[in-house]
Design a protein around this motif. Structure first.
Motif, short mmCIF file in Angstrom:
data_model
loop_
_atom_site.label_atom_id
_atom_site.label_comp_id
_atom_site.label_asym_id
_atom_site.label_seq_id
_atom_site.Cartn_x
_atom_site.Cartn_y
_atom_site.Cartn_z
N GLU A 1 -31.69 45.47 87.97
CA GLU A 1 -32.95 46.35 88.05
C GLU A 1 -32.66 47.23 89.14
O GLU A 1 -32.37 48.50 89.10
N LEU A 2 -32.11 46.46 90.29
CA LEU A 2 -31.55 47.21 91.52
C LEU A 2 -30.04 48.13 90.93
O LEU A 2 -30.70 49.60 91.59
N ALA A 3 -29.57 47.68 90.13
CA ALA A 3 -28.20 48.82 89.31
C ALA A 3 -28.76 49.62 88.59
O ALA A 3 -28.20 50.24 89.34
N THR A 4 -29.55 49.35 88.09
CA THR A 4 -30.27 50.29 87.52
C THR A 4 -30.62 51.63 88.11
O THR A 4 -30.33 52.72 87.78
N LEU A 5 -31.81 51.21 89.06
CA LEU A 5 -31.55 52.27 89.99
C LEU A 5 -30.67 53.18 91.38
O LEU A 5 -30.92 53.49 92.14
N GLU A 6 -29.37 52.08 90.92
CA GLU A 6 -28.16 52.26 92.29
C GLU A 6 -29.54 51.83 93.14
O GLU A 6 -28.67 52.98 94.77
N ARG A 7 -29.85 50.79 93.87
CA ARG A 7 -30.57 50.17 94.97
C ARG A 7 -28.84 48.96 94.99
O ARG A 7 -28.32 48.77 94.53
N HIS A 8 -28.33 49.72 97.02
CA HIS A 8 -27.51 49.09 97.44
C HIS A 8 -27.79 47.79 98.09
O HIS A 8 -27.23 47.67 99.69
N HIS A 9 -28.67 47.19 97.28
CA HIS A 9 -28.91 45.36 98.27
C HIS A 9 -28.98 44.48 97.35
O HIS A 9 -29.34 44.58 96.37
N ASP A 10 -29.15 43.21 97.97
CA ASP A 10 -29.33 42.16 97.10
C ASP A 10 -30.66 41.65 97.00
O ASP A 10 -31.66 42.33 98.15
N PRO A 11 -31.61 40.89 96.18
CA PRO A 11 -33.07 40.36 96.04
C PRO A 11 -32.89 40.02 97.83
O PRO A 11 -34.25 39.96 98.63
N GLU A 12 -32.03 38.45 98.00
CA GLU A 12 -31.92 38.11 99.05
C GLU A 12 -32.62 38.52 100.49
O GLU A 12 -32.93 38.38 101.72
N ASP A 13 -31.97 40.34 100.84
CA ASP A 13 -31.90 40.60 102.42
C ASP A 13 -33.05 41.06 102.30
O ASP A 13 -33.75 41.22 103.43
N VAL A 14 -34.07 40.77 101.19
CA VAL A 14 -35.58 41.27 101.58
C VAL A 14 -36.59 40.25 102.24
O VAL A 14 -36.93 40.61 103.59
N ALA A 15 -36.29 39.07 101.87
CA ALA A 15 -36.94 38.16 103.26
C ALA A 15 -35.76 37.01 103.97
O ALA A 15 -36.90 37.41 105.31
N ARG A 16 -34.77 38.00 104.35
CA ARG A 16 -34.22 37.43 105.54
C ARG A 16 -34.88 38.93 106.31
O ARG A 16 -34.82 38.93 107.85
N SER A 17 -34.90 40.05 106.04
CA SER A 17 -35.13 41.17 106.47
C SER A 17 -36.80 41.39 107.01
O SER A 17 -37.07 41.31 108.33
#
Length: 409
Positions: free
Chosen positions: A160-176
């Motif tokens: 879904e992130l690729a469909t939206l053209e979002r350039h982050h990984d799911p793991e980046d959210v918890a890290r941030s």
């Protein structure tokens, strides 16, 4: 179904055609109290395919420094006459504000504090991309008085992130989120999008659970909209992607309301959920028709029924500020009926609904008298709950919120 009006700026109200574009004359503006400041930072490293906010990519550090100079110059031009600027909230949106180099961001925050009396600011929010923050950057923000961060997660599903053209990984959210907490931030928001092409209720529920597990006090959950001429809208028109069915989208909306309620979040606005006393105060200012000033290209402003936006082009905005000119376009002076209609549209999105006495005080128009037949019809259809001085959407009304808003325009 378009259930979303983006939260960080009021949606436009259709207006009669005007014979000529109005220029902004600050002499027309009342000495109203300006309670909010919005700064639009347009820099992005990549343009997401669903986004229609003004943003540009591949900018140099030198131009970003020049941008800060000009934001401070634009802000300084508002200190010598009404309106009366004493912000309670400040919001940096974009774009990706966290792309601004650390020293330039520090200079921007401190510069605004010198220009305006920020002693009453109780909420200072900055939007962050989960892939672009560091411990040092977040520590600097907290030390300079920023107390709320909003992270654009959108989904925890890689496809879904690729469909939206979002350039982050799911793991980046918890890290941030972890870095933010280590830097001393307690007020944190996570943005999510549902009704992404290919998404079903099961995959949406997994993203929702991942967001709940982060333990933030605020979640924003937006239905995907296909804004005109964005890459997503073009793909939809060409048949390259297929929108989620309206019925599935409504299931996602109501599942979200139920699940987040179980998790201790109050749906205080159609797309926004908060734990006790953790609502976004800046966005509440918008939804209640308050006065705010926007700085930067494409930023919107509203002062007691007078509104405009800045030129949505970095070069044109830069030239206007450098020449000591107001970069305002789309200037409107709302009449009483227009002001009342906008206030109803905005407050109708809130769980507590429309305060009819407040609308009358701000606009001079009584919704109870002006729209008596409409209110009674909607109440009979069980689309709103109506009392002597308030009305709000029922669960059935939420399904067609935009259509109900249009009844008052």
């Amino acid at each position: 179904m378009n259930l979303e009006i983006l939260a960080r700026k009021p949606a436009p109200i259709p207006q009669p055609a005007q014979p000529a574009a109005l220029a902004l004359d600050r002499g027309w503006l009342p000495a109203a109290a300006v309670e909010g400041i919005y700064v639009h930072i347009p820099f992005c490293f990549h343009k997401c395919h669903y986004c229609d906010f003004y943003s540009i990519t591949r900018q140099s550090a030198e131009r970003m420094g020049r941008f800060v100079d000009l934001i401070l110059a634009e802000a300084g031009n508002w200190t010598d006459r009404p309106p009366l600027i004493g912000p309670n909230t400040v919001f940096f949106g974009g774009g990706t504000p966290s792309l601004l180099p650390q020293e330039e961001m520090r200079r921007l925050i401190r510069g605004l504090r010198k220009i305006f009396d920020c002693s009453s600011v109780g909420e200072w929010t900055i939007e962050c991309n989960p892939a672009t923050v560091s411990a040092d950057y977040l520590k600097m923000l907290r030390e300079n008085g920023v107390d709320r961060l909003s992270f654009g997660a959108q989904s925890f599903d890689r496809r879904e992130l690729a469909t939206l053209e979002r350039h982050h990984d799911p793991e980046d959210v918890a890290r941030s989120i972890g870095l933010a907490r280590a830097a001393g931030f307690e007020r944190l928001n996570v943005d999510l999008i549902y009704a992404i092409p290919g998404q079903d209720l099961s995959s949406w529920s997994r993203s929702l659970e991942a967001a709940i597990a982060l333990g933030t006090d605020h979640l924003s959950c937006y239905g995907l909209t296909y804004e005109h001429n964005t890459p997503m809208a073009v793909k939809k028109r060409l048949g390259a992607i297929r929108a989620v069915d309206d019925e599935i989208e409504l299931q996602m909306l109501h599942y979200t309301r139920k699940r987040l309620g179980e998790a201790g979040f109050h749906a205080y606005e159609i797309s926004n959920y908060a734990k006790l006393a953790q609502e976004c105060r800046h966005n509440l200012l918008y939804w209640n028709g308050g006065s705010y000033l926007g700085f930067g290209p494409a930023a919107a402003s509203h002062i007691a029924g007078h509104r405009w936006r800045n030129r949505p082009h970095l070069g044109e905005w830069e030239s206007s500020i450098a020449e000591n000119q107001l970069p305002a376009i789309d200037v409107e002076h709302l009449g009483p009926a227009q002001r009342a209609a906008e206030l109803i549209m905005l407050q109708l999105r809130l769980a507590r609904g429309v305060d009819m006495k407040a609308v009358e005080k701000l606009s001079g128009v009584s919704p109870l008298h002006e729209h008596a037949n409409t209110l009674q019809r909607l109440a009979n259809l069980k689309l709103i709950n109506l009392s002597d001085d308030h009305f709000h959407l029922t669960e059935a009304g939420i399904n067609i919120a935009d259509s109900i808003s249009a009844e008052f325009l």
